[in-house]
Write a protein that holds these residues in place. Sequence first.
Motif, short mmCIF file in Angstrom:
data_model
loop_
_atom_site.label_atom_id
_atom_site.label_comp_id
_atom_site.label_asym_id
_atom_site.label_seq_id
_atom_site.Cartn_x
_atom_site.Cartn_y
_atom_site.Cartn_z
N LEU A 115 24.24 -18.38 16.14
CA LEU A 115 23.17 -18.88 15.28
C LEU A 115 22.72 -20.28 15.67
N ILE A 116 23.22 -20.78 16.78
CA ILE A 116 23.03 -22.19 17.13
C ILE A 116 21.57 -22.56 17.35
N THR A 117 20.77 -21.64 17.84
CA THR A 117 19.35 -21.95 18.07
C THR A 117 18.55 -21.95 16.78
N LYS A 118 19.08 -21.32 15.72
CA LYS A 118 18.37 -21.23 14.44
C LYS A 118 18.79 -22.35 13.49
N TYR A 119 20.11 -22.55 13.38
CA TYR A 119 20.65 -23.54 12.45
C TYR A 119 21.75 -24.32 13.18
N PRO A 120 21.38 -25.20 14.11
CA PRO A 120 22.35 -25.83 15.01
C PRO A 120 23.44 -26.66 14.32
#
Length: 330
Positions: A303-308
């Motif tokens: 999920l790092i690209t959405k909610y880093p």
Amino acid sequence: MYGFAKKQTIIGVLFMGIEKLPKERRPEKKLLMKWYAQTERIKQKNETINAEVVTVFDRFRKAGFRGCVLKGQGMASLYPNPFLRIAGDIDIWIEGSRREIVDYVNSVCPGQKLRKIHIDFPIFQKTLVEVHFTPSYMFAPWANKHLQRWFKEQAEEQFGHEVELPGGAGTVCVPTLPFNRIFILSHIYKHLFSEGIGLRQLMDYYYVLRCGFTEEENNYDRKALRSLGMYKFAGAVMYVLQRVFGLQDDFCIVEPNKKAGEFLLSEVLQSGNFGHNDERYVVPENESVAHRYFRLSHRSLHLITKYPTEALSEPLVRTWFFFWRFLNKN
């Protein structure tokens, strides 16, 4: 549809729709009877847990603690038919220091394992009771600091908000609607990183928002969501609630975010209830501590690209707590 309802733990709610179908559009008799039997079991379970919730609440009150029942049966009371929402565990937020609460729980049920924000209280044979020191948490330290401060500011009102549970089971304290507009969303957000979320959790939030709010309350909520770093996620949830449940614009707490919402809906459909049906992160039998650590880290980091911020913080917080627990044994 039955398989989908089972995966998302909304069998009872969808059966209300099945009952409204013309006879020629209903499922075959074998499946219809199976669905009906499941729904009746859901109703019976709700009756049982309603009584158990009152028992737990009264037990703490008699011991000198104020409490507030989170999610669960309090949330069910917002549904058109409270007995068709699938009941889960009992979560109760207790006022007092961590040490006081842990000591009381262990005086009744010795040897309970301390977890991040709660301790188990196994006084029932089939229903898990979690006694919370705080309602929830966030992984990013600065966001969690804001959230815990907000919980403290709101606590007095929650511990005094009494409602009668459906079916005349008794009276308990449950969160107010303004509290749930932030708390339930933060709970969904946390589970997105740790276990996964299903439509039941989003359906709960739909019924919270359907109760309405004033313009002043909405301005307050938007400010709170920005300070907690959840504004984008709130927009994603609004998109899903509109697409799946038909939530009207007047009940959207923020503007729907289509791009973030489509990604969230994809996660919900793959995960099912708390990720139990997510084929991407299969839990093997006798899973080792190391395997669990990397499995959960993989879940968060995708999920790092959405909610880093939250995605990067989750593995660090889990690692910190692993060592903290050994230094703070009951």
